[in-house]
Design a protein around this motif. Structure first.
Motif, PDB file in Angstrom:
ATOM      1  N   PRO A  37     -34.204 -12.082   0.537  1.00 31.07           N
ATOM      2  CA  PRO A  37     -32.804 -12.481   0.722  1.00 31.07           C
ATOM      3  C   PRO A  37     -32.590 -13.946   0.312  1.00 31.07           C
ATOM      4  CG  PRO A  37     -33.656 -11.360   2.672  1.00 31.07           C
ATOM      5  CD  PRO A  37     -34.826 -11.648   1.790  1.00 31.07           C
ATOM      6  N   PRO A  38     -31.361 -14.331   0.023  1.00 31.89           N
ATOM      7  CA  PRO A  38     -31.085 -15.727  -0.344  1.00 31.89           C
ATOM      8  C   PRO A  38     -31.561 -16.733   0.699  1.00 31.89           C
ATOM      9  CG  PRO A  38     -29.202 -14.355  -0.881  1.00 31.89           C
ATOM     10  CD  PRO A  38     -30.155 -13.479  -0.121  1.00 31.89           C
ATOM     11  N   SER A  39     -31.639 -16.309   1.957  1.00 34.66           N
ATOM     12  CA  SER A  39     -32.116 -17.198   3.027  1.00 34.66           C
ATOM     13  C   SER A  39     -33.605 -17.472   2.922  1.00 34.66           C
ATOM     14  CB  SER A  39     -31.821 -16.566   4.389  1.00 34.66           C
ATOM     15  OG  SER A  39     -32.554 -15.343   4.522  1.00 34.66           O
ATOM     16  N   GLY A  40     -34.321 -16.644   2.174  1.00 32.89           N
ATOM     17  CA  GLY A  40     -35.774 -16.743   2.109  1.00 32.89           C
ATOM     18  C   GLY A  40     -36.475 -16.068   3.271  1.00 32.89           C
ATOM     19  N   TYR A  45     -31.394  -8.662   6.950  1.00 31.15           N
ATOM     20  CA  TYR A  45     -31.022  -7.399   6.301  1.00 31.15           C
ATOM     21  C   TYR A  45     -30.460  -7.687   4.916  1.00 31.15           C
ATOM     22  CZ  TYR A  45     -28.524  -2.940   5.674  1.00 31.15           C
ATOM     23  OH  TYR A  45     -28.056  -1.743   5.198  1.00 31.15           O
ATOM     24  N   MET A  46     -30.751  -6.767   3.964  1.00 30.85           N
ATOM     25  CA  MET A  46     -30.293  -6.975   2.598  1.00 30.85           C
ATOM     26  C   MET A  46     -29.999  -5.633   1.938  1.00 30.85           C
ATOM     27  SD  MET A  46     -32.399  -8.971  -0.392  1.00 30.85           S
ATOM     28  CE  MET A  46     -31.636  -9.443  -1.923  1.00 30.85           C
ATOM     29  N   SER A  47     -28.869  -5.537   1.219  1.00 28.37           N
ATOM     30  CA  SER A  47     -28.584  -4.346   0.425  1.00 28.37           C
ATOM     31  C   SER A  47     -27.682  -4.729  -0.737  1.00 28.37           C
ATOM     32  CB  SER A  47     -27.930  -3.251   1.279  1.00 28.37           C
ATOM     33  OG  SER A  47     -26.657  -3.659   1.746  1.00 28.37           O
ATOM     34  N   MET A  48     -27.617  -3.837  -1.735  1.00 30.10           N
ATOM     35  CA  MET A  48     -26.772  -4.054  -2.909  1.00 30.10           C
ATOM     36  C   MET A  48     -25.539  -3.162  -2.831  1.00 30.10           C
ATOM     37  SD  MET A  48     -29.619  -4.115  -5.976  1.00 30.10           S
ATOM     38  CE  MET A  48     -28.355  -4.184  -7.253  1.00 30.10           C
ATOM     39  N   LEU A 129     -25.560  -9.090   9.179  1.00 24.06           N
ATOM     40  CA  LEU A 129     -25.513  -8.400   7.894  1.00 24.06           C
ATOM     41  C   LEU A 129     -24.933  -9.340   6.832  1.00 24.06           C
ATOM     42  CD1 LEU A 129     -26.458  -5.713   9.106  1.00 24.06           C
ATOM     43  CD2 LEU A 129     -24.572  -4.595   7.949  1.00 24.06           C
ATOM     44  N   ARG A 130     -25.362 -10.586   6.906  1.00 18.40           N
ATOM     45  CA  ARG A 130     -24.856 -11.597   5.971  1.00 18.40           C
ATOM     46  C   ARG A 130     -25.069 -11.176   4.512  1.00 18.40           C
ATOM     47  NH1 ARG A 130     -23.340 -13.987   2.489  1.00 18.40           N
ATOM     48  NH2 ARG A 130     -23.198 -16.218   2.032  1.00 18.40           N
ATOM     49  N   GLY A 141     -23.313 -11.211  -0.370  1.00 23.91           N
ATOM     50  CA  GLY A 141     -23.045 -10.191   0.634  1.00 23.91           C
ATOM     51  C   GLY A 141     -21.554 -10.164   0.928  1.00 23.91           C
ATOM     52  N   ARG A 142     -21.092  -9.052   1.549  1.00 22.91           N
ATOM     53  CA  ARG A 142     -19.654  -8.880   1.769  1.00 22.91           C
ATOM     54  C   ARG A 142     -19.406  -8.239   3.132  1.00 22.91           C
ATOM     55  NH1 ARG A 142     -17.683  -4.856  -2.444  1.00 22.91           N
ATOM     56  NH2 ARG A 142     -19.574  -3.763  -1.785  1.00 22.91           N
ATOM     57  N   GLY A 143     -18.181  -8.412   3.621  1.00 23.48           N
ATOM     58  CA  GLY A 143     -17.800  -7.724   4.846  1.00 23.48           C
ATOM     59  C   GLY A 143     -17.926  -6.221   4.707  1.00 23.48           C
TER      60      GLY A 143
END
Length: 246
Positions: A37-40, A45-48, A129-130, A141-143
């Motif tokens: 994730p961008p946070s490292g 959590y991460m998804s496309m 879920l950032r 990421g999005r709402g």
């Protein structure tokens, strides 16, 4: 079932089969993903976004462009949402199997899966879920991504069945409540959460369902009631006609 109603046996057998399969499965975790994730922090959590594809007119395909209703195959690869939803389905089967049989193996198996995904320091998911449903080349990421956790109400039901069960202690319950409180606060206060709350379609409905169920789980009945009275009724009124059609 207790009275020996044979008409229920096929469904019961299917439940036990699914619970046994869950017992035999390896626990899943967000830290198992290959992407960072961008946070490292792999605990995030991460998804496309599923309906966004590389732009064929650009040499590197960026930024991605929308093709509504067409799922980009790579968005379903190495997906934390699949891990989350699979874990919830397994926990639900195990909790129901424990409830109907009293067999401690099932509640202990559910506890193991819950610990790995939500509680253990080394493997737990951070309660946000950032970075959900990110659009490559557009945002991180999005709402909209909050719909990825639409099965959390099912998890709450399973946790209620596990209350006091062997392998699921009062401390475990409180730790899960603490996780739910943190995630609930993030949904209510974050920019992504506010964006999803404003959605007029099924995304807003799933948002309300999550808020209400999590609020009940953490003991905030006032928030649950407010969500149903202020939000859900308006959504139903805007989405369902007087004749019952959607």
């Amino acid at each position: 079932l207790a009275a020996g109603d044979t008409s229920l046996k096929p469904t019961f057998d299917m439940l036990i089969d699914s619970a046994r399969a869950a017992l035999a499965s390896a626990p899943l975790s967000v830290v198992q993903k290959k992407r960072i994730p961008p946070s490292g922090d792999k605990h995030d959590y991460m998804s496309m976004a599923p309906y966004w594809w590389p732009d064929p007119s650009k040499p590197n395909g960026l930024p991605f462009i929308r093709r509504d209703g067409e799922v980009y195959p790579e968005s379903r690869t190495d997906h934390d949402g699949t891990r989350l939803q699979t874990t919830i389905v397994r926990v639900e089967s195990l909790a129901l199997a424990y409830y109907f049989t009293g067999d401690a193996r099932y509640s202990q198996g559910a506890s193991k899966l819950l610990h790995v995904f939500f509680l253990d320091t080394a493997t737990r998911m951070n309660p946000n879920l950032r970075y959900a449903q990110a659009v490559v080349g557009v945002n991180d990421g999005r709402g909209t991504g909050i719909i990825d956790t639409r099965t959390l109400p099912d998890l709450v039901d399973a946790l209620c069945l596990l209350d006091g069960a062997p392998g699921w202690s009062a401390a475990d319950e409180q730790a899960m409540v603490a996780w739910a409180k943190s995630y609930l606060s993030w949904m209510l206060e974050s920019a992504n959460g506010r964006e999803e709350r404003a959605a007029l379609n099924n995304h807003g409905t799933f948002y309300d369902a999550q808020i209400a169920s999590l609020a009940l789980f953490v003991g905030d009945s006032a928030l649950a009631r407010k969500t149903l009275d202020d939000g859900a009724k308006a959504r139903i009124g805007s989405q369902i006609k007087a004749d019952g059609s959607q």
